[in-house]
Design an enzyme around this catalytic site. Sequence first.
Site, PDB file in Angstrom:
ATOM      1  CG  ASP A   1     -10.915   5.087   0.117  1.00  0.00           C
ATOM      2  OD1 ASP A   1     -11.486   4.984   1.215  1.00  0.00           O
ATOM      3  OD2 ASP A   1      -9.680   5.056  -0.015  1.00  0.00           O
ATOM      4  CG  ASP A   2      -9.336   9.000  -3.365  1.00  0.00           C
ATOM      5  OD1 ASP A   2      -8.350   8.714  -2.673  1.00  0.00           O
ATOM      6  OD2 ASP A   2      -9.634   8.388  -4.414  1.00  0.00           O
TER       7      ASP A   2
ATOM      8  CD  GLU B   1      -8.931   4.676  -3.639  1.00  0.00           C
ATOM      9  OE1 GLU B   1      -9.866   4.165  -3.029  1.00  0.00           O
ATOM     10  OE2 GLU B   1      -8.258   5.626  -3.188  1.00  0.00           O
ATOM     11  CG  ASP B   2      -6.030   7.304  -6.024  1.00  0.00           C
ATOM     12  OD1 ASP B   2      -6.732   7.656  -5.055  1.00  0.00           O
ATOM     13  OD2 ASP B   2      -4.845   6.961  -5.901  1.00  0.00           O
TER      14      ASP B   2
ATOM     15  NE  ARG C   1      -6.363  12.428  -5.775  1.00  0.00           N
ATOM     16  CZ  ARG C   1      -6.355  11.367  -4.974  1.00  0.00           C
ATOM     17  NH1 ARG C   1      -5.457  10.404  -5.096  1.00  0.00           N
ATOM     18  NH2 ARG C   1      -7.279  11.220  -4.049  1.00  0.00           N
TER      19      ARG C   1
ATOM     20  CE1 TYR D   1      -4.110   1.727   0.395  1.00  0.00           C
ATOM     21  CE2 TYR D   1      -3.226   2.637   2.424  1.00  0.00           C
ATOM     22  CZ  TYR D   1      -4.190   2.624   1.438  1.00  0.00           C
ATOM     23  OH  TYR D   1      -5.234   3.500   1.510  1.00  0.00           O
TER      24      TYR D   1
ATOM     25  CE  LYS E   1      -6.870   2.996  -1.716  1.00  0.00           C
ATOM     26  NZ  LYS E   1      -7.086   3.854  -0.557  1.00  0.00           N
TER      27      LYS E   1
ATOM     28  CG  ASN F   1      -0.907   9.187   1.195  1.00  0.00           C
ATOM     29  OD1 ASN F   1      -0.162   9.229   2.143  1.00  0.00           O
ATOM     30  ND2 ASN F   1      -2.180   8.858   1.278  1.00  0.00           N
TER      31      ASN F   1
HETATM   32  N1  LIG Z   1      -4.506  10.049   3.899  1.00  0.00           N
HETATM   33  C1  LIG Z   1      -5.601   9.716   3.248  1.00  0.00           C
HETATM   34  O1  LIG Z   1      -6.377   8.860   3.675  1.00  0.00           O
HETATM   35  C2  LIG Z   1      -5.923  10.382   1.962  1.00  0.00           C
HETATM   36  C3  LIG Z   1      -5.005  11.173   1.366  1.00  0.00           C
HETATM   37  N2  LIG Z   1      -5.296  11.779   0.179  1.00  0.00           N
HETATM   38  C4  LIG Z   1      -4.241  12.592  -0.407  1.00  0.00           C
HETATM   39  O2  LIG Z   1      -4.655  13.941  -0.447  1.00  0.00           O
HETATM   40  C5  LIG Z   1      -4.088  14.580  -1.573  1.00  0.00           C
HETATM   41  C6  LIG Z   1      -5.182  15.315  -2.334  1.00  0.00           C
HETATM   42  O3  LIG Z   1      -6.119  14.400  -2.804  1.00  0.00           O
HETATM   43  P1  LIG Z   1      -7.531  14.904  -3.398  1.00  0.00           P
HETATM   44  O4  LIG Z   1      -8.196  15.813  -2.471  1.00  0.00           O
HETATM   45  O5  LIG Z   1      -8.249  13.709  -3.813  1.00  0.00           O
HETATM   46  O6  LIG Z   1      -7.016  15.709  -4.677  1.00  0.00           O
HETATM   47  P2  LIG Z   1      -7.764  16.841  -5.490  1.00  0.00           P
HETATM   48  O7  LIG Z   1      -7.050  16.967  -6.757  1.00  0.00           O
HETATM   49  O8  LIG Z   1      -9.220  16.587  -5.498  1.00  0.00           O
HETATM   50  O9  LIG Z   1      -7.529  18.148  -4.595  1.00  0.00           O
HETATM   51  C7  LIG Z   1      -6.294  18.776  -4.440  1.00  0.00           C
HETATM   52  C8  LIG Z   1      -6.558  20.130  -3.847  1.00  0.00           C
HETATM   53  O10 LIG Z   1      -5.323  20.734  -3.545  1.00  0.00           O
HETATM   54  C9  LIG Z   1      -5.398  22.091  -3.978  1.00  0.00           C
HETATM   55  N3  LIG Z   1      -4.086  22.666  -4.214  1.00  0.00           N
HETATM   56  C10 LIG Z   1      -3.216  22.433  -5.214  1.00  0.00           C
HETATM   57  N4  LIG Z   1      -2.140  23.235  -5.084  1.00  0.00           N
HETATM   58  C11 LIG Z   1      -2.355  23.983  -3.985  1.00  0.00           C
HETATM   59  C12 LIG Z   1      -1.619  24.998  -3.330  1.00  0.00           C
HETATM   60  N5  LIG Z   1      -0.448  25.399  -3.782  1.00  0.00           N
HETATM   61  N6  LIG Z   1      -2.155  25.542  -2.223  1.00  0.00           N
HETATM   62  C13 LIG Z   1      -3.341  25.147  -1.749  1.00  0.00           C
HETATM   63  N7  LIG Z   1      -4.074  24.198  -2.315  1.00  0.00           N
HETATM   64  C14 LIG Z   1      -3.590  23.620  -3.424  1.00  0.00           C
HETATM   65  C15 LIG Z   1      -6.224  22.045  -5.242  1.00  0.00           C
HETATM   66  O11 LIG Z   1      -6.677  23.346  -5.515  1.00  0.00           O
HETATM   67  P3  LIG Z   1      -7.687  23.686  -6.730  1.00  0.00           P
HETATM   68  O12 LIG Z   1      -9.009  23.196  -6.254  1.00  0.00           O
HETATM   69  O13 LIG Z   1      -7.602  25.151  -6.830  1.00  0.00           O
HETATM   70  O14 LIG Z   1      -7.176  22.957  -7.904  1.00  0.00           O
HETATM   71  C16 LIG Z   1      -7.304  21.072  -4.802  1.00  0.00           C
HETATM   72  O15 LIG Z   1      -8.324  21.729  -4.128  1.00  0.00           O
HETATM   73  C17 LIG Z   1      -3.376  13.499  -2.380  1.00  0.00           C
HETATM   74  O16 LIG Z   1      -2.015  13.543  -2.104  1.00  0.00           O
HETATM   75  C18 LIG Z   1      -3.940  12.205  -1.839  1.00  0.00           C
HETATM   76  O17 LIG Z   1      -3.002  11.163  -1.889  1.00  0.00           O
HETATM   77  C19 LIG Z   1      -6.506  11.630  -0.422  1.00  0.00           C
HETATM   78  C20 LIG Z   1      -7.453  10.835   0.135  1.00  0.00           C
HETATM   79  C21 LIG Z   1      -7.254  10.141   1.374  1.00  0.00           C
HETATM   80  C1  LIG Z   2      -5.194   7.070   0.773  1.00  0.00           C
HETATM   81  C2  LIG Z   2      -5.642   7.362  -0.565  1.00  0.00           C
HETATM   82  O1  LIG Z   2      -6.607   6.791  -1.021  1.00  0.00           O
HETATM   83  C3  LIG Z   2      -4.960   8.352  -1.348  1.00  0.00           C
HETATM   84  O2  LIG Z   2      -3.969   8.909  -0.886  1.00  0.00           O
HETATM   85  O3  LIG Z   2      -5.410   8.594  -2.460  1.00  0.00           O
HETATM   86 MG   LIG Z   3      -6.933   7.205  -3.077  1.00  0.00          MG
END
Ligand SMILES: NC(=O)C1=CN([C@@H]2O[C@H](COP(=O)(O)OP(=O)(O)OC[C@H]3O[C@@H](n4cnc5c(N)ncnc54)[C@H](OP(=O)(O)O)[C@@H]3O)[C@@H](O)[C@H]2O)C=CC1
Ligand SMILES: CC(=O)C(=O)O
Ligand SMILES: [Mg+2]
Length: 577
Positions: A282-283, A259-260, A169, A116, A187, A424
């Site tokens: 999941d995200d 996912e992603d 993504r 993972y 997963k 991540n």
């Molecule tokens: N630990 C966990 O369980 C999980 C971790 N994650 C991690 O979270 C991260 C984001 O995932 P996810 O939300 O799905 O991705 P998205 O692409 O949906 O969202 C990313 C967000 O980050 C913003 N962003 C990009 N650059 C900047 C910056 N310089 N300053 C502020 N904000 C910024 C984007 O802004 P804008 O909207 O303007 O483009 C967007 O809103 C990934 O690394 C993923 O691996 C995700 C799910 C679960």
């Molecule tokens: C944990 C997870 O699903 C992610 O980082 O996208």
């Molecule tokens: Mg994910």
Amino acid sequence: MPKKSKRGKKKPELNFIGGDMYVQGEISGLMRLGDKFFNKDTAFTIEERQLLGIHGLLPPVVRSIEEQVELCLMQFLEIESDLLKFSYMLDLLARNERLFYKFVATHLDKCLPIIYTPTVGQACLNAPTIYEQPVCLFITIEDKGHVYDVLKNWPQQDVRVICVTDGGRILGLGDLGAHGYSIPKGKVTLYTALGKVRPQYCLPVCLDVGCNKPQIRDDPLYMGLKRKRPSRTEYDEFVDEFMEAVVSRYGPNCLVQFEDIGNTDAFRLLTRYRFKYSMFNDDIQGAGVIALAGITSAVNITNIKLEDHRVLFQGAGEAALGIANLLLVALKTEGLNDNEARSRIWLRDSKGLVAYNRPQGHLTEYKLAFARRRLPIEKLEDCVREIKPTILIGVSAQYGAFTREVLELMALYNKTPVIFAMSNPPSKAECTAEAAFKYTRGKCIFASGSPSSPIEHEGKTYYTTQVNSLYGFPGVVMGATACAIAHLPPAVFVVASHTISDFCTDEDYRQYRLLPPLSKLCAIAFEIACNVVEYAYKNNLARRKPDPTDIRAFVKHQMYDCNYEPAIKTWLEEYNK
Ligand SMILES: NC(=O)C1=CN([C@@H]2O[C@H](COP(=O)(O)OP(=O)(O)OC[C@H]3O[C@@H](n4cnc5c(N)ncnc54)[C@H](OP(=O)(O)O)[C@@H]3O)[C@@H](O)[C@H]2O)C=CC1
Ligand SMILES: CC(=O)C(=O)O
Ligand SMILES: [Mg+2]
């Protein structure tokens, strides 16, 4: 004619000689050893080897599964590179499925970071060099009109859960196209390793619709379709066809975990499908489950009531909005009205604080729901100065976004600042554990999306927490598939989150650990599954009838057991299915 089983193999002929039963026919000893479902390697007893006609094909030693696990560990530890460890695990899974799951269950702490996050991210970046055997079903946009036919090529007929990505993504690494296939594979492995969903029920799918990154797509080693992603209409028609094909092939009870998937597609698909199919993202929703559990612990550790916290998100995407929406539910449960609840939450995206009247950056309907009526603020440091958050959550995939200044400000405004760097893999995390403890002078509670070791700072040990959706989704999947849930309302994710929180102990809190240790993941998944099943039956969402009288026994009965069974029994049961 020998009868064909569901696995598409011919039923073996049975003969009885002197009271002993043996198997003959077209299935050779080598085939028995070569099928991951039946293979036990050196754990086949001498009697089994003789009965199955594989005597002599193995060295004379007979080992227990426990001894095999320890040998696996020795081999695993000999391998220096994480990516090679990843390949070792894939090979083990392809050779001996039960041993793989027994090994993972026994050495979760060592195996999880390989199968993972973070190694799975490396595997996606190095996909062509590690791909050896089919581990995932690839359905391409060129299969449009024939998606059902491709699904039919997957050998298992009783699939109960699918994890699907379109590679849009992949973690915080962006669009990797078909090279994201290891994510759904990883997963589904956790569905079985932690949730104990039987592996034959699980299907990882990569929908290859192209890739918008030329440096990935134009690489001569790229394994996917060398084309750009399609228009929204074409994409939606394709995913609609996929969902319809899933229902035609596996029935309406088949659960689909998205996912992603890229941001806009992910929200659109969730809105479109959430009450039509048994599905979740999941995200969005899984991130909510685990972050809310982490926040609940932070409330207990800081002794500050949830309603008195101010939560600032760096990132306003899938994870941020998933968490923010579940947090709203929790705040309202504490008695706040909608406006009051929203007033505790701030989002900052790539254009700055999410505010109505900012000059740039389109606000989607999902962001608008959290937009502030105030002057725009661009920099994160200024947002922290203005808002003075008690909890800072990083879900932006921007490495180092929690700068020294941001962390020092958090320490200035709070006795115990709460810092989640959830992005991540670690190369995308908002800060490291070292930076968090150093710049808050050891005051903070720190959590990261990928695992991080305890930190020594000025002679003291500081513990960290892995706040990752892996605490939630295996149990949700087990529960949802066990009772054949029709769809998953937000309450299911609240149930999952509370279940995780219930596992936290005072000792965890004393050490500033927000979540129980990874060693409890299987127990947590089981409790989540039972609670999801209970919720589903109480709320008329469960399609499996009749209602169980004993929910724990009902779930237990459906759980995968990775211990070997007598070879003849397994063999015949499988063929008689
Ligand atoms: N630990 C966990 O369980 C999980 C971790 N994650 C991690 O979270 C991260 C984001 O995932 P996810 O939300 O799905 O991705 P998205 O692409 O949906 O969202 C990313 C967000 O980050 C913003 N962003 C990009 N650059 C900047 C910056 N310089 N300053 C502020 N904000 C910024 C984007 O802004 P804008 O909207 O303007 O483009 C967007 O809103 C990934 O690394 C993923 O691996 C995700 C799910 C679960
Ligand atoms: C944990 C997870 O699903 C992610 O980082 O996208
Ligand atoms: Mg994910």
